[in-house]
Design a protein around this motif. Structure first.
Motif, PDB file in Angstrom:
ATOM      1  N   ARG A 108       0.875  -1.329   0.043  1.00 15.97           N
ATOM      2  CA  ARG A 108      -0.137  -0.029   0.092  1.00 15.97           C
ATOM      3  C   ARG A 108       0.813   1.248  -0.114  1.00 15.97           C
ATOM      4  NH1 ARG A 108      -3.592  -3.602   3.010  1.00 15.97           N
ATOM      5  NH2 ARG A 108      -5.704  -3.745   1.838  1.00 15.97           N
ATOM      6  N   GLU A 109       1.957   1.266   0.707  1.00 18.18           N
ATOM      7  CA  GLU A 109       2.903   2.377   0.683  1.00 18.18           C
ATOM      8  C   GLU A 109       3.526   2.378  -0.673  1.00 18.18           C
ATOM      9  OE1 GLU A 109       5.346   1.686   3.791  1.00 18.18           O
ATOM     10  OE2 GLU A 109       4.107   2.487   5.395  1.00 18.18           O
ATOM     11  N   GLU A 110       3.910   1.369  -1.383  1.00 22.67           N
ATOM     12  CA  GLU A 110       4.198   1.388  -2.698  1.00 22.67           C
ATOM     13  C   GLU A 110       3.470   2.092  -3.718  1.00 22.67           C
ATOM     14  OE1 GLU A 110       7.349   1.148  -4.644  1.00 22.67           O
ATOM     15  OE2 GLU A 110       8.090   0.923  -2.539  1.00 22.67           O
ATOM     16  N   ILE A 111       2.021   1.794  -3.441  1.00 25.91           N
ATOM     17  CA  ILE A 111       0.911   2.519  -4.352  1.00 25.91           C
ATOM     18  C   ILE A 111       0.848   3.877  -3.964  1.00 25.91           C
ATOM     19  CG2 ILE A 111      -1.316   2.580  -4.446  1.00 25.91           C
ATOM     20  CD1 ILE A 111      -1.605  -0.252  -3.966  1.00 25.91           C
ATOM     21  N   SER A 112       1.020   4.208  -2.920  1.00 28.32           N
ATOM     22  CA  SER A 112       1.010   5.442  -2.327  1.00 28.32           C
ATOM     23  C   SER A 112       2.133   6.596  -3.199  1.00 28.32           C
ATOM     24  CB  SER A 112       1.193   5.649  -0.793  1.00 28.32           C
ATOM     25  OG  SER A 112       0.860   7.286  -0.530  1.00 28.32           O
ATOM     26  N   ARG A 113       3.221   5.748  -3.054  1.00 31.01           N
ATOM     27  CA  ARG A 113       4.475   6.455  -3.496  1.00 31.01           C
ATOM     28  C   ARG A 113       4.408   6.474  -5.108  1.00 31.01           C
ATOM     29  NH1 ARG A 113       7.428   4.085   0.871  1.00 31.01           N
ATOM     30  NH2 ARG A 113       7.492   2.028  -0.045  1.00 31.01           N
ATOM     31  N   GLY A 114       3.782   5.430  -5.742  1.00 33.18           N
ATOM     32  CA  GLY A 114       3.548   5.561  -7.186  1.00 33.18           C
ATOM     33  C   GLY A 114       2.593   6.520  -7.429  1.00 33.18           C
ATOM     34  N   LEU A 115       1.422   6.927  -6.757  1.00 37.65           N
ATOM     35  CA  LEU A 115       0.627   7.935  -6.978  1.00 37.65           C
ATOM     36  C   LEU A 115       1.317   9.272  -6.593  1.00 37.65           C
ATOM     37  CD1 LEU A 115      -2.529   6.716  -4.885  1.00 37.65           C
ATOM     38  CD2 LEU A 115      -2.229   6.750  -7.457  1.00 37.65           C
ATOM     39  N   SER A 116       2.189   9.408  -5.835  1.00 40.59           N
ATOM     40  CA  SER A 116       2.949  10.758  -5.622  1.00 40.59           C
ATOM     41  C   SER A 116       3.777  11.044  -6.621  1.00 40.59           C
ATOM     42  CB  SER A 116       3.841  10.773  -4.386  1.00 40.59           C
ATOM     43  OG  SER A 116       3.077  10.458  -2.925  1.00 40.59           O
ATOM     44  N   ALA A 117       4.446  10.159  -7.384  1.00 39.41           N
ATOM     45  CA  ALA A 117       5.284  10.154  -8.432  1.00 39.41           C
ATOM     46  C   ALA A 117       4.539  10.215  -9.945  1.00 39.41           C
ATOM     47  CB  ALA A 117       6.119   9.022  -8.621  1.00 39.41           C
ATOM     48  N   ASN A 118       3.095  10.388  -9.685  1.00 37.05           N
ATOM     49  CA  ASN A 118       2.356  10.134 -10.943  1.00 37.05           C
ATOM     50  C   ASN A 118       2.399   9.149 -11.997  1.00 37.05           C
ATOM     51  OD1 ASN A 118       0.888  12.622 -10.226  1.00 37.05           O
ATOM     52  ND2 ASN A 118       2.816  14.119 -11.168  1.00 37.05           N
ATOM     53  N   LEU A 119       2.927   7.918 -11.384  1.00 36.73           N
ATOM     54  CA  LEU A 119       2.687   6.651 -12.277  1.00 36.73           C
ATOM     55  C   LEU A 119       1.501   6.310 -12.438  1.00 36.73           C
ATOM     56  CD1 LEU A 119       5.561   4.579 -10.179  1.00 36.73           C
ATOM     57  CD2 LEU A 119       5.882   5.933 -12.379  1.00 36.73           C
ATOM     58  N   SER A 120       1.273   5.652 -13.594  1.00 35.96           N
ATOM     59  CA  SER A 120      -0.132   4.926 -13.925  1.00 35.96           C
ATOM     60  C   SER A 120      -0.258   3.685 -13.244  1.00 35.96           C
ATOM     61  CB  SER A 120      -0.355   4.552 -15.373  1.00 35.96           C
ATOM     62  OG  SER A 120       0.765   3.584 -15.643  1.00 35.96           O
ATOM     63  N   PHE A 121      -1.551   3.361 -13.054  1.00 37.30           N
ATOM     64  CA  PHE A 121      -1.938   2.125 -12.048  1.00 37.30           C
ATOM     65  C   PHE A 121      -1.141   0.970 -12.979  1.00 37.30           C
ATOM     66  CE2 PHE A 121      -6.595   3.730 -11.085  1.00 37.30           C
ATOM     67  CZ  PHE A 121      -5.995   4.748 -10.236  1.00 37.30           C
ATOM     68  N   ARG A 122      -0.826   0.877 -14.028  1.00 39.63           N
ATOM     69  CA  ARG A 122      -0.326  -0.300 -14.592  1.00 39.63           C
ATOM     70  C   ARG A 122       1.232  -0.277 -14.077  1.00 39.63           C
ATOM     71  NH1 ARG A 122      -2.191  -0.691 -20.863  1.00 39.63           N
ATOM     72  NH2 ARG A 122      -4.446  -1.524 -20.742  1.00 39.63           N
ATOM     73  N   THR A 135      -6.274  -4.762  -9.188  1.00 36.76           N
ATOM     74  CA  THR A 135      -6.170  -4.809  -8.048  1.00 36.76           C
ATOM     75  C   THR A 135      -5.798  -3.480  -7.440  1.00 36.76           C
ATOM     76  OG1 THR A 135      -5.452  -7.067  -7.770  1.00 36.76           O
ATOM     77  CG2 THR A 135      -4.594  -5.802  -5.898  1.00 36.76           C
ATOM     78  N   VAL A 136      -4.806  -2.944  -8.103  1.00 36.51           N
ATOM     79  CA  VAL A 136      -4.263  -1.520  -7.636  1.00 36.51           C
ATOM     80  C   VAL A 136      -5.487  -0.544  -7.792  1.00 36.51           C
ATOM     81  CG1 VAL A 136      -2.595   0.313  -8.194  1.00 36.51           C
ATOM     82  CG2 VAL A 136      -1.965  -1.876  -8.207  1.00 36.51           C
ATOM     83  N   SER A 137      -6.177  -0.320  -8.887  1.00 41.24           N
ATOM     84  CA  SER A 137      -7.373   0.338  -9.252  1.00 41.24           C
ATOM     85  C   SER A 137      -8.366   0.369  -8.141  1.00 41.24           C
ATOM     86  CB  SER A 137      -7.933   0.085 -10.760  1.00 41.24           C
ATOM     87  OG  SER A 137      -9.185   1.034 -10.854  1.00 41.24           O
ATOM     88  N   ARG A 138      -8.887  -0.924  -7.808  1.00 41.28           N
ATOM     89  CA  ARG A 138      -9.845  -1.096  -6.877  1.00 41.28           C
ATOM     90  C   ARG A 138      -9.325  -0.560  -5.416  1.00 41.28           C
ATOM     91  NH1 ARG A 138     -10.394  -6.186  -9.114  1.00 41.28           N
ATOM     92  NH2 ARG A 138      -9.094  -6.990  -7.391  1.00 41.28           N
ATOM     93  N   GLU A 139      -7.986  -0.754  -5.021  1.00 44.27           N
ATOM     94  CA  GLU A 139      -7.566  -0.522  -3.873  1.00 44.27           C
ATOM     95  C   GLU A 139      -7.491   1.126  -3.834  1.00 44.27           C
ATOM     96  OE1 GLU A 139      -5.459   0.008  -0.157  1.00 44.27           O
ATOM     97  OE2 GLU A 139      -6.613  -1.851  -1.025  1.00 44.27           O
ATOM     98  N   ILE A 140      -7.268   1.793  -4.553  1.00 43.89           N
ATOM     99  CA  ILE A 140      -6.994   3.370  -4.546  1.00 43.89           C
ATOM    100  C   ILE A 140      -8.523   3.812  -4.762  1.00 43.89           C
ATOM    101  CG2 ILE A 140      -6.671   5.313  -6.156  1.00 43.89           C
ATOM    102  CD1 ILE A 140      -3.929   3.545  -7.220  1.00 43.89           C
ATOM    103  N   ASN A 141      -9.501   3.115  -5.399  1.00 39.76           N
ATOM    104  CA  ASN A 141     -10.849   3.806  -5.595  1.00 39.76           C
ATOM    105  C   ASN A 141     -11.674   3.597  -4.288  1.00 39.76           C
ATOM    106  OD1 ASN A 141     -10.717   4.828  -8.153  1.00 39.76           O
ATOM    107  ND2 ASN A 141     -11.217   2.802  -9.061  1.00 39.76           N
TER     108      ASN A 141
END
Length: 113
Positions: free
Chosen positions: A52-66, A78-84
Motif C-alpha cells: 500500500r505504501e508503494e501504491i502511495s509512492r507511485g501515486l505521488s510520482a504520477n505513475l499509472s495504475f499499470r 487490484t491497484v485500481s480497486r484499492e485506490i478507488n
C-alpha cells in the motif's frame, strides 16, 4: 490469562491475579470456548502495508495504475480497486487504507438481512 488457564487455575485465582472479577474472566474465556484465539494474520492474497505504501509512492510520482501494478507484481484491477475504495487519486493514504482493510476483515460479520 491464557497461561494461568492452561495451568488449571480457577476463575477466582485468575481474576485475583489480573485484578478482575471471576465473572469477567469467565465471559472472556467463554467467547473463545476456553481456547486461546490465534493472532490475526493476513492472507497472502491481501495487499500488505508495504504494498500500500508503494501504491502511495507511485501515486505521488504520477505513475499509472499499470506501472504501479507492474512494480508490485499485481494486476492493474487490484491497484485500481484499492485506490478507488480508499479515497481515490487525491486522498489515498496507505496507513488509513491498511487500517480500514483490517477492520473490514474482522469476523464475525453482521448479517446483511
Amino acid at each position: 490469562m491464557w497461561q494461568l488457564w492452561s495451568e488449571g487455575k480457577s476463575l477466582s485465582e485468575i481474576g485475583r491475579q489480573l485484578n478482575k472479577h471471576a465473572g469477567s474472566v469467565f465471559c472472556y474465556l467463554q467467547k473463545s470456548g476456553g481456547i486461546k484465539p490465534s493472532p490475526p494474520k493476513r492472507s497472502v492474497r491481501d495487499l500488505s502495508l508495504l504494498e500500500r505504501e508503494e501504491i502511495s509512492r507511485g501515486l505521488s510520482a504520477n505513475l499509472s495504475f499499470r506501472a504501479i501494478a507492474r512494480n508490485l507484481n499485481r494486476t492493474t484491477s487490484t491497484v485500481s480497486r484499492e485506490i478507488n475504495r480508499n479515497g481515490g487519486l487525491s486522498k489515498y493514504r496507505a496507513v488509513a487504507a491498511d487500517r480500514r482493510a483490517w477492520m473490514k476483515a474482522k469476523r464475525p460479520k453482521t448479517c446483511k438481512a
